[in-house]
Motif scaffolding. Structure first.
Motif, mmCIF file in Angstrom:
data_model
loop_
_atom_site.group_PDB
_atom_site.id
_atom_site.type_symbol
_atom_site.label_atom_id
_atom_site.label_comp_id
_atom_site.label_asym_id
_atom_site.label_seq_id
_atom_site.Cartn_x
_atom_site.Cartn_y
_atom_site.Cartn_z
ATOM 1 N N PHE A 1 28.497 13.678 35.017
ATOM 2 C CA PHE A 1 29.856 14.208 35.170
ATOM 3 C C PHE A 1 29.757 15.717 35.360
ATOM 4 O O PHE A 1 29.410 16.442 34.429
ATOM 5 N N VAL A 2 30.026 16.149 36.589
ATOM 6 C CA VAL A 2 29.834 17.564 36.913
ATOM 7 C C VAL A 2 31.086 18.351 36.506
ATOM 8 O O VAL A 2 32.095 18.337 37.216
ATOM 9 N N VAL A 3 31.004 19.012 35.353
ATOM 10 C CA VAL A 3 32.159 19.804 34.917
ATOM 11 C C VAL A 3 32.052 21.235 35.432
ATOM 12 O O VAL A 3 33.041 21.934 35.567
ATOM 13 N N ASN A 4 30.820 21.655 35.713
ATOM 14 C CA ASN A 4 30.631 22.991 36.258
ATOM 15 C C ASN A 4 29.367 22.996 37.096
ATOM 16 O O ASN A 4 28.275 22.799 36.585
ATOM 17 N N SER A 5 29.551 23.202 38.412
ATOM 18 C CA SER A 5 28.392 23.139 39.295
ATOM 19 C C SER A 5 27.748 24.513 39.456
ATOM 20 O O SER A 5 26.787 24.669 40.187
ATOM 21 N N GLY A 6 28.307 25.521 38.784
ATOM 22 C CA GLY A 6 27.763 26.877 38.910
ATOM 23 C C GLY A 6 26.385 26.972 38.298
ATOM 24 O O GLY A 6 25.855 26.015 37.755
ATOM 25 N N GLU A 7 25.819 28.154 38.402
ATOM 26 C CA GLU A 7 24.454 28.344 37.924
ATOM 27 C C GLU A 7 24.416 28.650 36.431
ATOM 28 O O GLU A 7 23.561 29.379 35.953
ATOM 29 N N LYS A 8 25.385 28.117 35.672
ATOM 30 C CA LYS A 8 25.430 28.472 34.251
ATOM 31 C C LYS A 8 24.382 27.680 33.468
ATOM 32 O O LYS A 8 24.656 26.751 32.736
ATOM 33 N N ILE B 1 37.102 11.256 34.458
ATOM 34 C CA ILE B 1 36.952 11.904 35.776
ATOM 35 C C ILE B 1 37.851 13.135 35.959
ATOM 36 O O ILE B 1 37.473 14.107 36.618
ATOM 37 N N GLY B 2 38.993 13.110 35.284
ATOM 38 C CA GLY B 2 39.923 14.243 35.399
ATOM 39 C C GLY B 2 39.365 15.541 34.840
ATOM 40 O O GLY B 2 39.847 16.628 35.165
ATOM 41 N N ARG B 3 38.344 15.464 34.007
ATOM 42 C CA ARG B 3 37.753 16.675 33.417
ATOM 43 C C ARG B 3 36.652 17.269 34.304
ATOM 44 O O ARG B 3 36.085 18.299 34.000
ATOM 45 N N CYS B 4 36.328 16.561 35.424
ATOM 46 C CA CYS B 4 35.224 17.022 36.274
ATOM 47 C C CYS B 4 35.712 17.953 37.363
ATOM 48 O O CYS B 4 36.848 17.843 37.818
ATOM 49 N N GLU B 5 34.805 18.793 37.826
ATOM 50 C CA GLU B 5 35.100 19.679 38.933
ATOM 51 C C GLU B 5 35.272 18.819 40.188
ATOM 52 O O GLU B 5 34.352 18.072 40.548
ATOM 53 N N LYS B 6 36.413 18.905 40.800
ATOM 54 C CA LYS B 6 36.738 18.128 42.010
ATOM 55 C C LYS B 6 36.420 16.637 41.848
ATOM 56 O O LYS B 6 35.997 15.961 42.798
#
Ligand code: DP6
Length: 353
Positions: A197-204, A325-330
């Protein structure tokens, strides 16, 4: 030294893997401070083509790297370090004057999946294929594992399918040098699924060099090593007995321990996002109310990996995932499952590279 062929091109495919028992902290040259256990993925993979040209012993080696068809300089230093580290394992490299590496990942770059495992596994298997063909011998997967480990520790766990143990573990066959595939795995685990579940795809995320170094002098280092060893022994027995509930508990304990170690490091890192905690709560509530074995794990990042089994696919995917799913990025979820390990797809020698 002269070799059987002086040019060639091989193509390999290697999957990523997700650790159930986490590798966190190194010693020596890419040796783990504790044993780890992972599940090989199926769909998240890297395909690598490696072309080579041999010259004379001692020639300087030029390496070019292309990522998704574009020349890439960013990853070259890491690749060059890797090549230098594996010269002793793959002596043909000492006569090579040109390497062309072309890689593609099946998963998006910033999806929160560590690509170093599949990337270095694919590259190590390509080198293994070349060396064994030049020597006229069978491929040696332990040697390839040692090489993959020198690129990225977790890469040695991607060569074989199913579940892989990396690291010395009392009473087991494990080795710090390479990973071994577990035999006698209960059928239920062969149907394990992993949804990210991708919540943040950034480089964090914490880079692996810094991340592992946080364990040096960590106040909980000794306790962590003991915990990982105990968890690994218990996990292996669950894997054989089919005890999904006990193993799920261990897997969550490992994910939380990894993040607790990062939070209590100096410097300290919080890599979970608010959504990570919300999703974890949803998984736990669903599990308790439905009595269905569904668990989570985390890498050094905020995106939960949900672990579940084929027999529970319907309620997990149709009920639990719909709330998550609503908590995921896009709405991004990457569905995967247990895979079969790395493969050589093509191998051509002597004509062109
Ligand atoms: C948290 O294998 O990426 O994903 O050896 O420096 O390349 P390097 O590190 P890497 O570390 C993986 C750490 C982890 C846990 C795990 O996969 O076991």
């Amino acid at each position: 030294m002269s070799w059987k062929h002086n040019r060639g091109r091989v193509k390999t495919k290697a999957p990523s893997n997700i650790a159930w028992i986490k590798y966190w902290g190194k010693k020596g040259l890419q040796l783990p401070i504790n044993p780890s256990l992972s599940m090989t993925l199926d769909k998240c993979h890297t395909v690598t083509e490696l072309g080579f040209e041999l010259g004379s012993m001692g020639d300087s080696l030029t390496c070019e790297f292309y990522f998704h068809g574009e020349k890439n300089e960013k990853f070259l230093p890491k690749i060059n370090t890797f090549i230098d580290r594996v010269r002793g394992i793959y002596p043909f490299l000492n006569s090579a004057n040109f390497l062309e590496i072309r890689s593609e990942n099946s998963f998006p770059h910033s999806s929160g999946i560590a690509s170093s495992a599949s990337a270095f596994c694919a590259l190590a298997l390509a080198l293994e294929e070349i060396q064994s063909k030049l020597d006229g011998e069978e491929r040696d997967l332990q040697r390839a594992g040692q090489a993959a480990r020198l690129g990225s520790g977790s890469a040695c766990r991607s060569l074989s399918g199913g579940f892989n143990l990396w690291g010395d573990l009392a009473g087991e066959l494990g080795s710090d040098e390479f990973a071994i595939e577990m035999e006698d795995v209960h059928p239920v685990f062969k149907s394990a699924k992993n949804a990210i579940f991708v919540v943040n795809s950034g480089e964090k995320s914490v880079g692996s060099t810094l991340g592992h170094s946080l364990m040096q002098g960590h106040p909980f280092a000794r306790a962590r090593i003991e915990q990982a060893n105990k968890n690994c022994v218990k996990a292996l027995s669950c894997l054989r007995d089919g005890d999904v509930w006990e193993l799920g508990k261990i897997v969550e304990n490992e994910a939380m321990s990894l993040h607790a170690l990062m939070m209590t490091s100096d410097p300290s890192f919080i890599l979970m996002a608010p959504e990570t905690l919300e999703l974890i709560e949803m998984i736990r509530t669903f599990r308790e109310s439905q009595n269905i074995p569904v668990f989570f794990t985390l890498d050094a990042g905020p995106n939960p990996h949900v672990l579940y089994f084929e027999k529970d696919k319907e309620p997990v995917e149709n009920i639990l995932f719909q709330t998550m799913i609503g908590r995921c990025e896009k709405g991004r979820v990457i569905m995967d499952e247990v895979g079969a390990g790395a493969k050589v797809l093509e191998s051509r020698f002597g004509d062109s590279y």
